[in-house]
Motif scaffolding. Structure first.
Motif, PDB file in Angstrom:
ATOM      1  N   ILE A 178       0.846  -1.197   0.000  1.00  0.00           N
ATOM      2  CA  ILE A 178       0.000   0.000   0.000  1.00  0.00           C
ATOM      3  C   ILE A 178       0.877   1.242   0.000  1.00  0.00           C
ATOM      4  O   ILE A 178       1.854   1.299   0.745  1.00  0.00           O
ATOM      5  N   GLU A 179       0.540   2.187  -0.827  1.00  0.00           N
ATOM      6  CA  GLU A 179       1.286   3.462  -0.796  1.00  0.00           C
ATOM      7  C   GLU A 179       0.365   4.502  -0.166  1.00  0.00           C
ATOM      8  O   GLU A 179       0.292   4.584   1.049  1.00  0.00           O
ATOM      9  N   GLU A 226      -6.652  11.870   3.990  1.00  0.00           N
ATOM     10  CA  GLU A 226      -5.666  12.827   3.465  1.00  0.00           C
ATOM     11  C   GLU A 226      -4.708  12.198   2.449  1.00  0.00           C
ATOM     12  O   GLU A 226      -3.719  12.806   2.049  1.00  0.00           O
ATOM     13  N   LYS A 227      -5.020  10.933   2.078  1.00  0.00           N
ATOM     14  CA  LYS A 227      -4.212  10.206   1.084  1.00  0.00           C
ATOM     15  C   LYS A 227      -2.725  10.237   1.427  1.00  0.00           C
ATOM     16  O   LYS A 227      -1.871  10.612   0.618  1.00  0.00           O
ATOM     17  N   LEU A 228      -2.436   9.839   2.648  1.00  0.00           N
ATOM     18  CA  LEU A 228      -1.040   9.853   3.093  1.00  0.00           C
ATOM     19  C   LEU A 228      -0.365   8.524   2.766  1.00  0.00           C
ATOM     20  O   LEU A 228      -1.018   7.480   2.715  1.00  0.00           O
ATOM     21  N   ASP A 229       0.924   8.600   2.596  1.00  0.00           N
ATOM     22  CA  ASP A 229       1.711   7.402   2.320  1.00  0.00           C
ATOM     23  C   ASP A 229       1.830   6.582   3.609  1.00  0.00           C
ATOM     24  O   ASP A 229       2.309   7.081   4.632  1.00  0.00           O
ATOM     25  N   TYR A 230       1.414   5.333   3.528  1.00  0.00           N
ATOM     26  CA  TYR A 230       1.342   4.480   4.724  1.00  0.00           C
ATOM     27  C   TYR A 230       2.720   4.311   5.371  1.00  0.00           C
ATOM     28  O   TYR A 230       2.896   4.524   6.566  1.00  0.00           O
ATOM     29  N   THR A 231       3.695   3.946   4.561  1.00  0.00           N
ATOM     30  CA  THR A 231       5.042   3.675   5.095  1.00  0.00           C
ATOM     31  C   THR A 231       5.667   4.939   5.671  1.00  0.00           C
ATOM     32  O   THR A 231       6.193   4.935   6.792  1.00  0.00           O
ATOM     33  N   ASN A 232       5.625   6.019   4.912  1.00  0.00           N
ATOM     34  CA  ASN A 232       6.309   7.239   5.358  1.00  0.00           C
ATOM     35  C   ASN A 232       5.626   7.880   6.559  1.00  0.00           C
ATOM     36  O   ASN A 232       6.287   8.466   7.417  1.00  0.00           O
ATOM     37  N   THR A 233       4.295   7.774   6.622  1.00  0.00           N
ATOM     38  CA  THR A 233       3.592   8.357   7.771  1.00  0.00           C
ATOM     39  C   THR A 233       4.053   7.658   9.051  1.00  0.00           C
ATOM     40  O   THR A 233       4.370   8.306  10.045  1.00  0.00           O
ATOM     41  N   PHE A 234       4.115   6.340   8.989  1.00  0.00           N
ATOM     42  CA  PHE A 234       4.578   5.617  10.182  1.00  0.00           C
ATOM     43  C   PHE A 234       6.040   5.923  10.484  1.00  0.00           C
ATOM     44  O   PHE A 234       6.421   6.142  11.634  1.00  0.00           O
ATOM     45  N   CYS A 249      11.113   7.907  -1.208  1.00  0.00           N
ATOM     46  CA  CYS A 249      10.106   8.868  -1.685  1.00  0.00           C
ATOM     47  C   CYS A 249       8.846   8.144  -2.142  1.00  0.00           C
ATOM     48  O   CYS A 249       8.883   6.977  -2.519  1.00  0.00           O
ATOM     49  N   ARG A 250       7.761   8.864  -2.132  1.00  0.00           N
ATOM     50  CA  ARG A 250       6.516   8.315  -2.680  1.00  0.00           C
ATOM     51  C   ARG A 250       6.714   8.058  -4.167  1.00  0.00           C
ATOM     52  O   ARG A 250       7.591   8.639  -4.796  1.00  0.00           O
ATOM     53  N   SER A 251       5.886   7.220  -4.729  1.00  0.00           N
ATOM     54  CA  SER A 251       6.005   6.912  -6.159  1.00  0.00           C
ATOM     55  C   SER A 251       5.832   8.164  -6.999  1.00  0.00           C
ATOM     56  O   SER A 251       4.995   9.012  -6.672  1.00  0.00           O
ATOM     57  N   ASP A 275       4.517  10.425 -10.148  1.00  0.00           N
ATOM     58  CA  ASP A 275       3.161  10.440 -10.711  1.00  0.00           C
ATOM     59  C   ASP A 275       2.950   9.391 -11.806  1.00  0.00           C
ATOM     60  O   ASP A 275       1.908   8.744 -11.865  1.00  0.00           O
ATOM     61  N   TRP A 276       3.968   9.214 -12.666  1.00  0.00           N
ATOM     62  CA  TRP A 276       3.788   8.263 -13.776  1.00  0.00           C
ATOM     63  C   TRP A 276       3.491   6.859 -13.267  1.00  0.00           C
ATOM     64  O   TRP A 276       2.894   6.048 -13.959  1.00  0.00           O
ATOM     65  N   ALA A 277       3.917   6.592 -12.020  1.00  0.00           N
ATOM     66  CA  ALA A 277       3.786   5.219 -11.507  1.00  0.00           C
ATOM     67  C   ALA A 277       2.545   5.026 -10.645  1.00  0.00           C
ATOM     68  O   ALA A 277       2.248   3.914 -10.224  1.00  0.00           O
ATOM     69  N   LYS A 278       1.806   6.112 -10.409  1.00  0.00           N
ATOM     70  CA  LYS A 278       0.661   6.009  -9.490  1.00  0.00           C
ATOM     71  C   LYS A 278      -0.357   4.971  -9.943  1.00  0.00           C
ATOM     72  O   LYS A 278      -0.908   4.238  -9.137  1.00  0.00           O
ATOM     73  N   ASN A 279      -0.587   4.921 -11.232  1.00  0.00           N
ATOM     74  CA  ASN A 279      -1.592   3.977 -11.725  1.00  0.00           C
ATOM     75  C   ASN A 279      -0.983   2.825 -12.515  1.00  0.00           C
ATOM     76  O   ASN A 279      -1.613   2.279 -13.424  1.00  0.00           O
ATOM     77  N   LEU A 280       0.219   2.492 -12.138  1.00  0.00           N
ATOM     78  CA  LEU A 280       0.921   1.410 -12.824  1.00  0.00           C
ATOM     79  C   LEU A 280       0.098   0.128 -12.727  1.00  0.00           C
ATOM     80  O   LEU A 280      -0.288  -0.289 -11.637  1.00  0.00           O
ATOM     81  N   GLU A 281      -0.193  -0.471 -13.869  1.00  0.00           N
ATOM     82  CA  GLU A 281      -0.950  -1.721 -13.839  1.00  0.00           C
ATOM     83  C   GLU A 281       0.010  -2.884 -13.957  1.00  0.00           C
ATOM     84  O   GLU A 281       0.708  -3.021 -14.955  1.00  0.00           O
ATOM     85  N   ILE A 282       0.052  -3.685 -12.934  1.00  0.00           N
ATOM     86  CA  ILE A 282       0.956  -4.824 -12.959  1.00  0.00           C
ATOM     87  C   ILE A 282       0.238  -5.995 -13.618  1.00  0.00           C
ATOM     88  O   ILE A 282      -0.847  -6.392 -13.178  1.00  0.00           O
ATOM     89  N   SER A 283       0.844  -6.538 -14.651  1.00  0.00           N
ATOM     90  CA  SER A 283       0.201  -7.636 -15.357  1.00  0.00           C
ATOM     91  C   SER A 283       0.084  -8.847 -14.442  1.00  0.00           C
ATOM     92  O   SER A 283       0.986  -9.158 -13.673  1.00  0.00           O
ATOM     93  N   CYS A 284      -1.057  -9.510 -14.514  1.00  0.00           N
ATOM     94  CA  CYS A 284      -1.264 -10.683 -13.664  1.00  0.00           C
ATOM     95  C   CYS A 284      -0.676 -11.920 -14.329  1.00  0.00           C
ATOM     96  O   CYS A 284      -0.519 -12.950 -13.697  1.00  0.00           O
TER      97      CYS A 284
END
Ligand code: AMP
Ligand code: MG
Length: 474
Positions: A262-263, A355-363, A459-461, A463-472
């Motif tokens: 999760i980001e 607030e759409k915060l980054d899970y890892t960085n917030t912690f 760093c957070r991902s 922008d280009w990677a925000k909606n990266l679709e990983i092939s199943c």
């Protein structure tokens, strides 16, 4: 001497597996070798090339009995009769100080269980599996791990044409919930018993042989599964394909497909783009873990009464909740447990979500909030009010702040494997550049350490990677 020996599984009746060799690549090439794991397994004196030849099947170890396993399972809630190792091969096992370690090949060619598949795996997917095993291991989450990736020039077709690769991986076991389901649904209760006895005998640190051994076996699987999933939730890991054929009876994470960490915190996150219903959404994982355990219980119904199954399944929720609470306490730096903790944690998660915060960085940055009024992430009015309650909660404990911050930094990773990072190294590797793969492994292997040269990996991902679709497809 190579300490890989025939697996005890090969002694089971014939219906359990198919004995066969690996389908070698004509032009195998070493993509990466896990020297750390090699050492842990006592294989450090075996040259890379020798190990590659063994895994590729171009050199063999005498008396080894490689086999593909028969299993079935529930995929997305539906029972599927014919699964099994369609491209996997259990090569053998190693005796380690912690018990048996399976040596398994993924992508080793066709087996009787391949159905319409080609028996191969693609380089992209084995790199993702290698990376995630190392990332999870470094986070102390039970997992299979990879020993080596062998690349090839063999072309396989997925959404596009790609090259095939093989992953040599280790795990405490490759027995899945689905191995039991296979015999149960084929009306072979005698084989369900044989398999349960096999597990109880071969994994003595997990299962006791005392009275009610089958109940205790099931209880232990349920407990390990609940603990594993609590660990997934705490670090934000989403498995993506929690089918019962991907659930280890020893509670190890394995069969990595379209996983994701999760980001921006979003409980409804679905990492698998083929999962249209969101069955395996992040927030559903705890429930699915229980669902899978009850599917296993059903497969064991010739050995365990329904009442006992129910009693054991009822323990799942409290084991899960207690484990998760313990993990969150550490992430928040609390030494003891207090009544208000659950509410405080939920409050933080709610802020992260809205607030759409980054899970890892917030912690990770929460350690500042123990003494300061805000952090990089937590700076809204709601967040400031949460920080106030958080500090008040800390004041109820007398342990020195420095000690608490140490606990926090050892439980809140600085670096997490973000999908775009894996994507970048895959693209490089597809062009025969493996250096960035080595670097990424270095970063994820020490997730809690502050390393200036690797600051950008925290760093957070982009922008280009925000909606990266990983092939199943894999
Ligand atoms: P997975 O999604 O990797 O857990 O695989 C689900 C099932 O499909 C297992 O029985 C696999 O062995 C089988 N499978 C996946 N990919 C292939 C392939 N390329 N060739 C043969 N069988 C496969
Ligand atoms: Mg699988």
């Amino acid at each position: 001497m190579i300490p890989i020996k025939p697996h005890a599984y090969a002694e089971l009746p014939q219906e359990f597996y198919n004995l066969q060799n690996c389908h070698s690549f004509d032009n195998p090439l070493l993509v990466i070798e896990n020297s750390q794991l090699k050492q842990e397994l006592g294989l450090e004196n075996i040259e890379k090339q020798k190990l590659l030849d063994i895994f590729n099947g171009s050199s063999s170890i005498e008396n080894l009995k490689p086999l593909s396993m028969a299993y079935s399972g529930h995929q997305f809630g539906q029972y599927v009769e014919q699964l099994g190792d369609g491209r996997g091969l259990l090569l053998g096992s190693i005796d380690s100080s912690e018990g048996l370690v399976d040596i398994h090949l993924k992508g080793a060619g066709k087996t009787p269980y391949s159905r319409f598949g080609d028996g191969r795996a693609v380089l992209r997917s084995v790199i993702r599996e290698y990376l995630c095993g190392e990332a999870m291991h470094a986070l102390s989450i039970p997992t299979s791990r990879a020993l080596m990736i062998i690349g090839s020039d063999e072309i396989v077709i997925r959404e596009k044409s790609e090259t095939a690769a093989m992953l040599a991986r280790t795990a405490k076991t490759h027995i899945r919930f689905g191995n039991f389901e296979y015999f149960h649904y084929n009306n072979k209760p005698e084989h369900v018993k044989v398999l349960a006895d096999f597990c109880i005998h071969n994994y003595p640190t997990y299962f006791s042989k005392t009275k009610n051994k089958y109940e205790e076996f099931f209880r232990s699987v349920v407990e390990q599964t609940a603990c594993m999933i609590a660990q997934w939730q705490a670090c934000g890991f989403s498995h993506g394909v929690m089918n019962t054929d991907n659930m280890s009876i020893l509670g190890e994470t394995f069969d990595y497909g379209p996983y994701g960490f999760i980001e921006d915190y979003l409980p409804s996150y679905v990492c698998n783009h083929s999962d249209h219903q969101g069955r395996y959404a992040f927030k559903n994982q705890p429930y699915i873990g229980l669902w899978n355990c009850s599917a296993l219980g059903h497969a064991l119904s010739s050995l365990i009464s329904e009442e006992s199954q129910d009693e054991i399944l009822k323990t799942y929720e409290s084991i899960f909740q207690n484990k998760l609470a313990e993990l969150y306490r550490k992430k928040l730096g609390f030494i003891n447990s207090h009544n208000e903790d659950a509410q405080l944690i939920q409050g933080l998660l709610d802020i992260m979500e809205s607030e759409k915060l980054d899970y890892t960085n917030t912690f990770r940055n929460l350690a500042q909030a123990v003494t300061e009024v805000k952090t990089n992430e937590l700076n809204s009015d709601v967040a400031m009010s949460w920080i106030k309650s958080y500090q008040e909660r800390h004041n109820k404990e007398s342990e020195p702040i420095a000690e608490k911050i140490l606990v926090m930094n050892a439980n809140n990773p600085k670096y997490i494997l973000r999908n775009y990072m894996a994507q970048e190294v895959i693209e490089a590797a597809e062009n025969s550049d493996y250096s960035s793969l080595e670097t990424l492994i270095e970063v994820i292997t020490f997730p809690y350490e502050e390393l200036e040269k690797y600051e950008h990996f925290a760093c957070r991902s982009p922008d280009w990677a925000k909606n990266l679709e990983i092939s199943c497809s894999s």
